[in-house]
Design an enzyme around this catalytic site. Structure first.
Site, mmCIF file in Angstrom:
data_model
loop_
_atom_site.group_PDB
_atom_site.id
_atom_site.type_symbol
_atom_site.label_atom_id
_atom_site.label_comp_id
_atom_site.label_asym_id
_atom_site.label_seq_id
_atom_site.Cartn_x
_atom_site.Cartn_y
_atom_site.Cartn_z
ATOM 1 C CG ASP A 146 -1.623 -4.979 -4.234
ATOM 2 O OD1 ASP A 146 -0.513 -5.107 -4.788
ATOM 3 O OD2 ASP A 146 -1.779 -4.949 -2.994
ATOM 4 C CE LYS B 237 -1.574 -8.352 -2.706
ATOM 5 N NZ LYS B 237 -1.422 -8.366 -1.251
ATOM 6 C CG ASP C 178 1.760 -7.159 -1.534
ATOM 7 O OD1 ASP C 178 0.950 -6.429 -2.137
ATOM 8 O OD2 ASP C 178 1.458 -8.247 -1.014
ATOM 9 C CD GLU D 31 -0.188 -1.956 -2.941
ATOM 10 O OE1 GLU D 31 0.523 -2.811 -2.361
ATOM 11 O OE2 GLU D 31 -1.418 -1.886 -2.773
ATOM 12 N NE ARG E 77 2.581 0.236 3.914
ATOM 13 C CZ ARG E 77 2.690 -0.675 4.883
ATOM 14 N NH1 ARG E 77 3.542 -0.482 5.875
ATOM 15 N NH2 ARG E 77 1.969 -1.771 4.880
#
Ligand code: BES
Ligand code: ZN
Ligand code: ZN
Length: 484
Positions: free
Chosen positions: A257, A264, A334, A336, A338
């Site tokens: 991620d 991030k 970010d 993502e 869910r």
């Protein structure tokens, strides 16, 4: 490493020994003077979880000795005892011992000796022994060959369940710890398949085209920027063919991620290979449930993918669709996890006919702010199922805490241009859970956010640095509780 229960400890044949001791003097003729010494010098008082290490010369050889405090029946606490035993074990391992004896005799009379305790005592050695060093070319294997537990009446079935559970926990840690350049969605699918087939679990792996064909638009929106294509991993264990009930375990499987275009910062990205802790937990759990032969039907589902950046990235401001039919405004790429989870949950209910759904995910950084590293926040639409989940966690010495779903929070996931928004804001852990809840219809459901518990910065007690395998054992226990 072989872990057994024995009727006697032969000190002369051991390299190391851990002796449980309370606040009273106890132990064999050989060891009682050490205990007296340690107590008189105030090096060890027998308090729960306390440890004291020393080396003695006995019958012609050096014996490494560890005292581990058990306190009194009033202060007894299995978490602290496991911590003490694990730290004692690690100290013996550092001294390169091969054979270890553990004297648990002090834990009788007044102390709660039940199946739970037995499982927790037999599972901890593999957990404490674990190190992730597969990629170190000079890694030295653990010197410990055997651990013999003595002094307690051990229920054999519970003892063996504990051994399987230790293995399940460390398997889950390894999946989590593997780096994302190796642990791609396809690799995760391959490893899940190998583990599951070995245990007698049916595995189906769907590729990009099959995922598209199912209409998993939210999942694909996340997955499509990556050069490593997604894999939907479906694992089915049918332990009770007389029943229509299917318990679905849905695990977040972001093998990396980066945050996507809502990228991030470096410090937050560094551990994002661990964003598949939920997947590790469900893969490990279903394979262990099968090994235990539990009379229950379980389907585990992982929508594995990477959240990356490219010309095909989904973008902040996009409005995407989902398998469940609801439109979703992308406030932040970010958020993502869910998106992958709602399609996986919809798939579980529509295609796998799930009658109960548990999802488990490293979903929100806010979970760490809620409860830290030691407990996972939970959202649920069903009191009975939540209570079972909570009990299952407690059984294996892990913790959850239920978060409220207030109407004010429910309103936050709505959006003026779409049905829902993926970034509803604070309270972040709760709104993320509520977002998933929008897709479960009236199926009893529990969402477990393991963003705080799946990873540790330093080794502590049974845990090593990195992945903790959190959630794997509770999911095994939950199935055990629900099995006929
Ligand atoms: N994978 C992260 C959550 C996470 C953070 C796990 C830290 C483990 C440690 C997740 O995909 C994420 O980035 N969530 C965002 C959501 C926000 C953008 C609404 C978060 O928690 O900041
Ligand atoms: Zn994210
Ligand atoms: Zn994530």
């Amino acid at each position: 490493m072989k872990v057994t229960a024995v009727d006697q400890l032969h000190l002369e044949a051991l390299d190391g020994v851990l002796i449980c001791a309370g606040t009273e003097d106890m132990g064999s003729e050989v060891l009682a003077p050490i205990m007296r010494h340690a107590k008189s010098k105030e090096l060890f008082s027998g308090k729960i979880g306390e440890t004291y290490m020393t080396t003695i010369f006995h019958e012609g050889h050096c014996l490494e000795v560890g005292l581990v405090g058990i306190g009194t029946p009033d202060t007894f606490n299995i978490t602290k005892l496991r911590k003490g035993l694990s730290e004692g074990f690690k100290a013996l391992k550092n001294k390169k011992v091969a054979t270890i004896g553990v004297d648990l005799k002090a834990i009788e009379g007044g102390f709660p000796v039940d199946k739970r305790l037995v499982r927790l005592l037999s599972s901890l050695w593999d957990m404490a022994n674990y190190e992730f060093n597969a990629y170190k070319t000079d890694a030295k294997p653990s010197t410990v060959e055997s651990v013999a537990l003595f002094g307690l009446e051990m229920d054999e079935v519970a003892f063996n369940e504990g051994i399987l559970m230790g293995d399940a926990n460390v398997f889950s840690r390894t999946l989590t710890n593997m780096p994302a350049n190796i642990m791609t969605p396809a690799k995760l699918a391959e490893l899940a398949e190998a583990r599951c087939l070995d245990a007698g679990v049916e595995v189906e792996i769907l590729d990009e085209q099959a995922i598209e064909a199912l209409g998993m638009h939210a999942y694909m929106a996340v997955a499509k920027a990556s050069a490593n294509p997604p894999r939907l991993i479906v694992m089915r264990y049918r332990g009770n063919t007389d029943s229509e009930e299917v318990l679905a375990y849905v695990g977040k499987g972001l093998t990396y991620d980066s945050g996507g275009l809502s990228i991030k910062p470096t410090a937050s990205m560094i551990n994002m290979k661990d964003d598949m802790g939920g997947a590790s937990a469900v893969i490990s759990a279903i394979s262990t449930i099968a090994k235990l032969g539990l009379k229950i039907n379980v389907t585990a589902i992982v929508a594995a993918c990477e959240n990356m950046i490219s010309g095909t990235s989904y973008k902040p401001g996009d409005i995407i669709s989902s398998m469940g039919g609801k439109s979703i405004y992308i406030g932040n790429t970010d958020a993502e996890g869910r998106l992958t989870l709602v399609d996986a949950v919809t798939y579980a209910i529509e295609h796998e006919k799930a009658t109960k759904v548990i999802d488990i995910a490293t979903l929100t950084g806010a979970a760490l702010h809620c409860l830290g590293n030691d407990a996972a926040p939970v959202i649920s639409n069903n009191d009975d199922l939540y209570n079972l989940v909570e009990k299952a966690f407690t059984k294996v010495d892990e913790k959850v805490w239920r978060m409220p779903i207030f109407d004010e929070y429910k309103a936050l996931v709505k959006h003026d241009q779409a049905d829902l928004t993926n970034s509803a804001g604070s309270p972040g852990t709760i709104t993320a859970g509520i977002f998933i809840g929008e897709f479960v219809k009236d199926v009893p459901w529990v969402h477990i956010d393991i963003a705080g518990t799946a990873y540790r910065e330093k080794a502590e007690g049974v845990y090593s640095k990195g992945g903790t395998g959190s959630g794997a054992l509770p999911l095994v226990m939950l199935a055990k509780k629900m099995a006929k």
